[in-house]
Write an enzyme that holds these catalytic residues in place. Structure first.
Site, short mmCIF file in Angstrom:
data_model
loop_
_atom_site.label_atom_id
_atom_site.label_comp_id
_atom_site.label_asym_id
_atom_site.label_seq_id
_atom_site.Cartn_x
_atom_site.Cartn_y
_atom_site.Cartn_z
N SER A 120 3.98 1.41 7.95
CA SER A 120 3.72 2.73 7.35
C SER A 120 2.96 3.60 8.34
O SER A 120 3.07 4.82 8.31
CB SER A 120 2.92 2.57 6.07
OG SER A 120 3.57 1.67 5.19
N HIS B 189 9.03 1.08 3.40
CA HIS B 189 10.12 1.05 4.37
C HIS B 189 10.91 -0.24 4.16
O HIS B 189 10.62 -1.00 3.22
CB HIS B 189 9.59 1.18 5.80
CG HIS B 189 8.46 0.24 6.11
ND1 HIS B 189 8.62 -1.12 6.17
CD2 HIS B 189 7.14 0.46 6.34
CE1 HIS B 189 7.48 -1.70 6.46
NE2 HIS B 189 6.55 -0.77 6.56
N GLY C 279 10.82 -3.00 5.64
CA GLY C 279 9.99 -4.22 5.65
C GLY C 279 9.55 -4.57 4.24
O GLY C 279 9.62 -5.73 3.82
N HIS C 280 9.13 -3.55 3.49
CA HIS C 280 8.70 -3.78 2.10
C HIS C 280 9.88 -4.15 1.21
O HIS C 280 9.80 -5.09 0.42
CB HIS C 280 8.05 -2.52 1.54
CG HIS C 280 6.81 -2.06 2.24
ND1 HIS C 280 6.77 -0.93 3.01
CD2 HIS C 280 5.56 -2.59 2.30
CE1 HIS C 280 5.55 -0.76 3.49
NE2 HIS C 280 4.80 -1.75 3.09
N LYS D 117 4.85 -9.76 9.13
CA LYS D 117 4.29 -8.67 9.94
C LYS D 117 2.76 -8.81 10.03
O LYS D 117 2.16 -8.62 11.08
CB LYS D 117 4.67 -7.33 9.29
CG LYS D 117 3.81 -6.16 9.66
CD LYS D 117 4.24 -5.58 10.96
CE LYS D 117 3.34 -4.52 11.53
NZ LYS D 117 2.48 -3.81 10.65
N ASP D 118 2.16 -9.13 8.88
CA ASP D 118 0.71 -9.35 8.83
C ASP D 118 0.51 -10.87 8.77
O ASP D 118 0.19 -11.43 7.72
CB ASP D 118 0.11 -8.64 7.62
CG ASP D 118 0.36 -7.14 7.69
OD1 ASP D 118 -0.43 -6.45 8.34
OD2 ASP D 118 1.38 -6.67 7.13
N GLY E 112 4.65 -10.28 3.93
CA GLY E 112 5.40 -10.19 5.17
C GLY E 112 4.73 -10.91 6.34
O GLY E 112 3.51 -10.91 6.46
N MET F 217 0.84 -1.21 0.00
CA MET F 217 0.00 0.00 0.00
C MET F 217 0.87 1.25 0.00
O MET F 217 0.39 2.36 0.25
CB MET F 217 -0.94 -0.01 1.20
CG MET F 217 -1.91 -1.19 1.14
SD MET F 217 -3.37 -1.02 2.15
CE MET F 217 -2.64 -0.93 3.78
N GLY F 218 2.17 1.08 -0.24
CA GLY F 218 3.04 2.24 -0.38
C GLY F 218 3.56 2.77 0.95
O GLY F 218 3.43 2.14 1.98
#
Ligand code: AMP
Length: 275
Positions: free
Chosen positions: A184, A34, A36-37, A147-148, A145, A30-31
């Site tokens: 983000s 950072h 992580g992406h 993360k989710d 990720g 989703m832009g």
């Protein structure tokens, strides 16, 4: 790197690559990118010949209008990061849902609890956007990720259930040097909120370091450390099924979601059975 905005152009480019036998890798975002992406892009890069990253703040997966409206954006900075990560196409769709789009993709079973319980409709929005992105791009490999964590499990389940011919890989959760899970949404935290947000990962890591396999005890340890304005959940779940456990007798995940002011943050960590 080419920036593509038209979904049909994206579809035809990807189709011509596949026609040449080129393996496509895909990282949806989703832009406001950072590390992580970019770590997901670095993971995908050697596994494919063409790497596509999408930036789309998908209205279908936001259950709160204010969260959607205030979602941070920085397309210029994002494009530079993608270029540096060796991305071939940055897909920033316009008109992503064509007039008359009426399909919803719903995964049952993994979506009702945790994030699904606190964000009604969220996962239906995620699986619908991801299914359309997969359809347009038809990647061989995609990276989501950890993360989710629940989202990764849901996308894996959808892909397996639908027999999609692609590999869904998980990417390690990347943290700031002080331990805060990169997100983000962190940019919205005041310095005071950010300091208290550190309690999320401190609670999870204390649970991981604690000697006991009894989940009730672990939750007590975690709760004592949390310093959030409102706690949505702190749980220990089976790493595969995401069902709550009473003992850590198999690979598990400690998962947490809490609010700091108007910002909602999530985090998780793996717990291995002892002995
Ligand atoms: P988002 O832009 O938040 O939709 O995230 C896009 C992808 O990046 C998802 O697969 C996320 O799980 C992943 N991601 C976001 N933050 C992190 C992080 N801190 N570490 C690893 N992956 C992440």
């Amino acid at each position: 790197m080419k920036i593509v905005r038209d979904p049909e152009e994206m579809q035809s480019l990807a189709g011509s690559w596949r026609g040449q036998g080129l393996r496509i890798g895909f990282v949806p975002t989703m832009g406001y990118l950072h590390r992580g992406h970019t770590s997901l892009m670095e993971q995908a890069r050697p596994l494919c010949e063409r790497l596509v990253v999408s930036i789309f703040v998908n209205p279908l997966q936001f259950n709160e209008a204010s969260d959607l409206d205030s979602y941070p954006r920085d397309l210029e900075g994002d494009a530079a990061k993608c270029e540096a990560a060796g991305v071939d196409i940055l897909f920033i769709p316009e008109g992503f849902y064509p007039e008359g789009f009426s399909t919803r993709v719903v995964v049952r079973g993994l979506t009702e609890r945790l994030e699904g319980a606190y964000r009604p409709g969220h996962f239906d929005g995620v699986t619908t956007v991801v299914a359309r992105l997969f359809g347009l791009i038809q990647p061989s490999v995609t990276v989501f990720g950890e993360k989710d964590y629940q989202q990764l499990a849901v996308v894996r389940k959808m892909s397996r259930d639908l027999g999609l011919p692609l590999e869904v890989l998980g990417g390690t959760l990347i943290r700031d040097p002080d331990g805060l899970a990169m997100s983000s949404r962190n940019v919205r935290l005041s310095p005071e909120q950010r300091a208290r947000a550190l309690s999320l990962h401190r609670a999870l890591f204390a649970m991981r370091e604690h000697g006991s396999s009894e989940v009730a005890e672990l939750l007590e340890v975690g709760r004592a450390l949390l310093d959030v304005d409102a706690l949505d959940y702190l749980e220990v779940v089976d790493a595969e099924t995401l069902q709550p456990l009473s003992r850590v007798d198999r690979p598990a995940r400690a998962v947490v979601a809490g609010h700091l002011g108007r910002t909602r943050l999530i985090d998780n960590v793996g717990l291995e059975p002892r002995g």
